[in-house]
Design a protein around this motif. Structure first.
Motif, short mmCIF file in Angstrom:
data_model
loop_
_atom_site.label_atom_id
_atom_site.label_comp_id
_atom_site.label_asym_id
_atom_site.label_seq_id
_atom_site.Cartn_x
_atom_site.Cartn_y
_atom_site.Cartn_z
N HIS A 125 97.39 2.47 49.40
CA HIS A 125 98.08 1.17 49.45
C HIS A 125 98.22 0.05 48.04
CE1 HIS A 125 98.51 1.28 54.07
NE2 HIS A 125 98.98 2.36 53.49
N ARG A 126 98.25 0.92 47.10
CA ARG A 126 98.00 0.40 45.68
C ARG A 126 99.60 0.69 45.14
NH1 ARG A 126 92.98 3.54 43.34
NH2 ARG A 126 94.46 5.21 44.24
N ALA A 127 100.15 -0.38 44.61
CA ALA A 127 101.30 -0.17 43.76
C ALA A 127 101.51 0.55 42.92
CB ALA A 127 101.78 -1.89 43.41
N ILE A 128 102.37 1.52 43.21
CA ILE A 128 102.73 2.43 41.86
C ILE A 128 104.13 2.47 41.22
CG2 ILE A 128 101.05 4.21 42.68
CD1 ILE A 128 103.49 5.82 44.27
N ALA A 129 105.19 1.63 42.15
CA ALA A 129 106.42 1.61 41.61
C ALA A 129 107.20 0.58 42.47
CB ALA A 129 107.02 2.86 41.52
N ASP A 130 108.11 -0.08 41.83
CA ASP A 130 109.02 -1.00 42.77
C ASP A 130 110.49 -0.78 42.13
OD1 ASP A 130 109.56 -3.37 40.63
OD2 ASP A 130 107.62 -2.98 40.72
N ILE A 173 128.61 8.03 38.01
CA ILE A 173 127.02 8.46 38.38
C ILE A 173 126.47 7.52 38.74
CG2 ILE A 173 125.25 9.53 37.35
CD1 ILE A 173 127.12 11.14 35.64
N ARG A 174 125.77 7.37 39.92
CA ARG A 174 124.78 6.33 40.12
C ARG A 174 123.50 6.47 39.87
NH1 ARG A 174 121.62 5.77 44.48
NH2 ARG A 174 121.34 3.82 45.04
N GLY A 175 123.02 5.44 39.17
CA GLY A 175 121.67 5.44 38.76
C GLY A 175 120.78 4.72 39.49
N VAL A 176 119.48 5.21 39.76
CA VAL A 176 118.42 4.24 40.37
C VAL A 176 117.40 3.82 39.41
CG1 VAL A 176 116.81 4.43 42.20
CG2 VAL A 176 118.86 5.63 42.31
N ALA A 177 117.14 2.63 39.30
CA ALA A 177 116.12 2.08 38.07
C ALA A 177 115.12 1.83 39.10
CB ALA A 177 116.58 0.90 37.68
N ILE A 178 113.92 2.76 38.72
CA ILE A 178 112.53 2.57 39.14
C ILE A 178 111.64 2.32 38.28
CG2 ILE A 178 110.74 4.00 40.58
CD1 ILE A 178 113.09 6.07 41.20
N ARG A 179 110.99 1.36 38.40
CA ARG A 179 109.79 0.79 37.64
C ARG A 179 108.40 1.33 37.88
NH1 ARG A 179 107.46 -5.10 36.36
NH2 ARG A 179 107.05 -4.81 38.79
N TYR A 180 108.09 2.41 37.39
CA TYR A 180 107.05 3.38 37.68
C TYR A 180 105.64 2.45 36.89
CZ TYR A 180 103.57 6.95 38.58
OH TYR A 180 102.68 7.49 39.05
N HIS A 234 118.01 -10.55 46.98
CA HIS A 234 117.52 -9.26 46.38
C HIS A 234 116.82 -8.68 47.23
CE1 HIS A 234 118.47 -11.80 42.95
NE2 HIS A 234 118.13 -10.96 41.99
N PHE A 235 117.15 -7.48 47.41
CA PHE A 235 116.42 -6.23 48.27
C PHE A 235 115.32 -5.42 47.58
CE2 PHE A 235 115.37 -2.94 51.24
CZ PHE A 235 115.05 -3.48 52.65
N ILE A 236 114.08 -5.57 47.73
CA ILE A 236 113.37 -4.99 46.90
C ILE A 236 112.32 -3.96 47.60
CG2 ILE A 236 111.41 -5.23 45.13
CD1 ILE A 236 112.82 -8.03 44.77
N ALA A 237 112.11 -2.97 46.96
CA ALA A 237 111.11 -2.09 47.64
C ALA A 237 109.76 -1.89 46.88
CB ALA A 237 111.84 -0.55 48.00
N LEU A 238 108.87 -1.93 47.30
CA LEU A 238 107.50 -1.77 46.68
C LEU A 238 106.69 -0.38 47.16
CD1 LEU A 238 105.14 -2.80 44.84
CD2 LEU A 238 104.26 -3.80 46.66
N TYR A 239 106.60 0.59 46.34
CA TYR A 239 106.30 1.67 46.58
C TYR A 239 104.79 1.84 46.30
CZ TYR A 239 111.20 2.66 46.73
OH TYR A 239 112.48 2.14 46.94
N LEU A 240 103.99 2.67 47.21
CA LEU A 240 102.40 2.45 47.59
C LEU A 240 102.00 3.85 47.48
CD1 LEU A 240 102.15 -0.42 50.13
CD2 LEU A 240 102.08 -0.78 47.57
N ASP A 241 100.87 4.20 47.02
CA ASP A 241 99.99 5.33 46.90
C ASP A 241 99.27 5.33 48.43
OD1 ASP A 241 97.72 4.07 46.65
OD2 ASP A 241 97.22 4.52 44.85
N GLY A 242 98.47 6.41 48.72
CA GLY A 242 97.96 6.52 49.99
C GLY A 242 96.63 5.33 50.42
#
Length: 155
Positions: A59-64, A10-17, A49-57
């Motif tokens: 453009h504020r950081a909500i998770a990475d 089982i592959r897990g994805v760690a999202i830091r919300y 390290h390849f990292i994604a920063l997820y943003l709200d509408g």
């Protein structure tokens, strides 16, 4: 099927919300701010390290999420691993980052190819890829938006 007949992985994805826990979410307004954000998060510059920063509408950081950690010379990225967490947290946009252990932040041809693939996938999902920044731990970065804007357009 018994447990001796096969092993299931089982592959897990760690999202830091972080969106719900912060009173004021951090807005990332420039490539320099984004590079600084990730330098604080990643301390191992011997591997890429390849990292994604997820943003709200707004453009504020909500998770990475750390999407991939690879060798000193390669990081294989697929849109599925980048956008799966984006969908899970309801991101409207994202910025991607990776470091070059070589200490040269110039994007490689492979970096441009990955950026183009992610930009196209983002358009399909209505999750905008704002930028891809190549950075080095000791300082310095290269924003693909500033030098290769056409790549972000998926051209």
């Amino acid at each position: 099927m018994t447990s001796t007949e096969g092993v299931h992985l089982i592959r897990g994805v760690a999202i830091r919300y972080v969106g719900a826990r912060r009173r004021v979410a951090e807005k990332i307004a420039s490539p320099a701010e984004a590079a600084r954000f990730f330098r604080q998060r990643i301390h191992d510059d011997a591997r890429e390290h390849f990292i994604a920063l997820y943003l709200d509408g707004r453009h504020r950081a909500i998770a990475d999420a750390v999407v991939s950690i690879r060798t000193a010379t390669a990081s294989l990225i697929h849109p599925r691993e980048v956008f799966q967490p984006a969908i899970a947290v309801g991101a409207c946009a994202l910025m991607i980052r990776h470091n070059h252990p070589s200490r040269d932040p110039s994007p490689s041809p492979e970096d441009s190819k990955v950026t183009r693939r992610l930009a196209v996938a983002g358009r399909i999902l209505a999750i905008v890829l704002i930028d891809h920044i190549v950075w080095r731990r000791t300082g310095g970065h290269h924003a693909i938006r500033e030098s290769h804007r056409h790549v972000l357009a998926g051209e």
